[in-house]
Scaffold this active site. Structure first.
Site, mmCIF file in Angstrom:
data_model
loop_
_atom_site.group_PDB
_atom_site.id
_atom_site.type_symbol
_atom_site.label_atom_id
_atom_site.label_comp_id
_atom_site.label_asym_id
_atom_site.label_seq_id
_atom_site.Cartn_x
_atom_site.Cartn_y
_atom_site.Cartn_z
ATOM 1 N N VAL A 173 0.894 -1.109 -0.152
ATOM 2 C CA VAL A 173 -0.060 -0.064 -0.143
ATOM 3 C C VAL A 173 0.880 1.260 -0.090
ATOM 4 O O VAL A 173 0.648 2.318 -0.757
ATOM 5 C CB VAL A 173 -1.146 -0.161 1.426
ATOM 6 C CG1 VAL A 173 -1.638 1.351 1.390
ATOM 7 C CG2 VAL A 173 -1.961 -1.344 1.163
ATOM 8 N N ALA A 174 1.858 1.368 0.753
ATOM 9 C CA ALA A 174 2.698 2.398 0.927
ATOM 10 C C ALA A 174 3.658 2.495 -0.520
ATOM 11 O O ALA A 174 3.809 3.726 -0.864
ATOM 12 C CB ALA A 174 3.696 2.193 1.945
ATOM 13 N N ILE A 179 2.290 2.296 -3.330
ATOM 14 C CA ILE A 179 1.407 2.805 -4.365
ATOM 15 C C ILE A 179 1.218 4.237 -3.862
ATOM 16 O O ILE A 179 0.776 4.798 -2.839
ATOM 17 C CB ILE A 179 -0.035 2.176 -4.378
ATOM 18 C CG1 ILE A 179 0.061 0.740 -4.860
ATOM 19 C CG2 ILE A 179 -0.978 2.768 -5.345
ATOM 20 C CD1 ILE A 179 -1.028 -0.347 -4.744
ATOM 21 N N GLU A 211 -1.182 6.460 -3.763
ATOM 22 C CA GLU A 211 -2.631 6.539 -3.956
ATOM 23 C C GLU A 211 -2.937 8.240 -3.703
ATOM 24 O O GLU A 211 -4.222 8.381 -3.961
ATOM 25 C CB GLU A 211 -3.112 6.034 -2.749
ATOM 26 C CG GLU A 211 -3.016 6.310 -1.165
ATOM 27 C CD GLU A 211 -1.603 5.810 -0.435
ATOM 28 O OE1 GLU A 211 -1.471 6.440 0.481
ATOM 29 O OE2 GLU A 211 -0.972 5.115 -1.470
ATOM 30 N N ASP A 227 -6.064 32.221 -35.567
ATOM 31 C CA ASP A 227 -6.792 32.971 -36.466
ATOM 32 C C ASP A 227 -6.417 34.481 -36.640
ATOM 33 O O ASP A 227 -5.565 35.010 -35.611
ATOM 34 C CB ASP A 227 -8.082 33.050 -36.311
ATOM 35 C CG ASP A 227 -9.089 33.472 -37.335
ATOM 36 O OD1 ASP A 227 -8.554 33.699 -38.343
ATOM 37 O OD2 ASP A 227 -10.111 34.361 -37.097
#
Length: 425
Positions: free
Chosen positions: A7-8, A10, A12, A54
């Protein structure tokens, strides 16, 4: 512990950080009269390599003023009082759709300039209209069928190329003459000289027979030239863009001579070789166009489909292309560009499809919003680097300790706190 470490590893919090950075960038641009309609376009602006713009209303002020009149084989200024030009005045009066309400003029700026000129000279004529053939970017002409003293006339205004090639006669002192090659060369020479003064030239013609087909075998009446001055702030903005490594490309429906004159005055090109026309572009294959766009900065007499091809060719070379526009004819190119920028004074179609809207319709804002976009990109890179460093440090320290030690360096709650701190920073 393994789940905690995964988890760390990733990032998140990265999605939240990117959203916050983009939101702050949108807020800063709003303070500069720039509305971001799609958040991701802030990042795209920061990666822009080429800005296709333009001319009318973006580089120029879109405040047309009549400056020259060519009729009866003579060239006049807007201050001259010209006699014996009834058909010329009829054509100008009929080929416009301007309405005036409480001293406010509603309509196309080119037609508003014509209307004001006629009004100032007191030669504006209300002519009964039977039918109208609206301006078309392919025909490059507008025609109306009118009734004058019980007789039906057709009047046409448009680009000199389109009008003159469909004329069989010309009018001089109320007499008709056959158009010759020498006469056409003479008219094109006058158009070239006037265009080099940054004037936009329109041709006028009429018919009295077979008016159901108004745009063939016409009688050439004359020319009208209008000035649309560049915005004062544009040269500095273009110079800033060049110093920032951004190439400016001007795409316009005006003649090549007018386009060159405007482009030189604002610093887009220095020589004539940097400009070309839609006819030349249309002769090229896609592969040839891919190479050609590398050397041109100005494109004149461009149709919407050709404008789209130019944007595609630039993108095929790996460039990130931003496109500015304000008309319906710009919609295809705006949709294709990596970042589309519309002017607040432009059409609803252009604004609805654009990622960015400039509230003051001023090209001078472009360097600032591109720099703001680059600032956002740098902030995103900084955040991504921080998350990457945190992940590498945590994973390496944990692996080294697990393989060479007897204990895990972080408790799961500590690993979560490290991730939370990274997001907070």
């Amino acid at each position: 512990l393994s789940i905690s470490l995964a988890v760390a590893a990733i990032p998140e919090g990265m999605s939240s950080v990117i959203t916050i950075i983009l939101s702050l960038g949108m807020s800063e641009m709003a303070k500069r009269n720039v509305i971001i309609r799609k958040m991701a376009s802030v990042e795209t602006l920061g990666s822009t390599d080429i800005i296709c713009s333009d001319k009318t209303g973006t580089i120029t002020e879109n405040k047309m003023q009549v400056k020259s009149i060519y009729v009866n084989n003579k060239l006049y200024t807007e201050k001259d009082n010209i006699e014996n030009i009834n058909l010329y005045n009829y054509c100008l009066s009929s080929c416009q759709n301007v309405t005036k309400n409480n001293n406010k003029y509603l309509g196309d700026e080119t037609e508003v300039a014509i209307y004001k000129y006629l009004e100032e000279k007191n030669i504006l004529i209300n002519i009964p209209r039977v039918k109208e053939y609206p301006f078309d970017s392919d025909r490059k002409m507008m025609s109306t069928i009118n009734t004058i003293e019980g007789k039906e006339y057709s009047f046409t205004k448009g680009s000199l190329d389109s009008v003159l090639q469909n004329c069989s006669y010309y009018l001089e002192d109320n007499k008709l003459y056959n158009i010759t090659t020498e006469y056409k060369e003479k008219i094109f020479k006058i158009e070239e000289e006037e265009s080099e003064k940054s004037l936009r030239i329109l041709a006028l013609a009429y018919k009295t027979e077979n008016t159901s087909d108004p745009e063939h075998n016409m009688i050439f009446i004359g020319l009208i030239g209008m000035m649309d001055p560049p915005r004062i702030s544009v040269p500095n903005a273009i110079n800033t863009c060049k110093n920032s490594g951004i190439k400016i490309v001007m795409i316009t429906g005006d003649s090549i001579n007018t386009a060159r004159a405007i482009a030189k005055s604002v610093g887009i090109i220095d020589t004539d070789e940097g400009a070309t026309t839609g006819k030349e572009i249309d002769k090229l294959t896609d592969d040839e166009l891919k190479e050609a766009v590398k050397k041109y900065n100005v494109y004149a007499r461009i149709s919407p489909s050709t404008k789209l091809r130019i944007v595609d060719a630039l993108q095929s070379n790996g460039y990130v292309v931003a496109m500015t526009g304000d008309g319906v004819n710009d919609v295809l190119a705006l949709k294709e560009a990596d970042c589309s920028i519309a002017m607040a004074e432009g059409s609803d179609a252009a604004k609805n499809i654009a990622n960015v809207v400039l509230l003051d319709s001023n090209f001078a804002a472009m360097p600032e919003i591109v720099n703001q976009g680059r600032r956002v990109v740098n902030n995103i890179r900084t955040a991504a680097s921080m998350f990457l460093i945190k992940t590498i440090f945590s994973v390496l320290l944990s692996l080294i300790t697990i393989f060479f030690g007897d204990s895990y360096p972080f408790e799961p709650i500590q690993m979560s706190l490290i991730s939370a701190c990274a997001v907070g920073i």
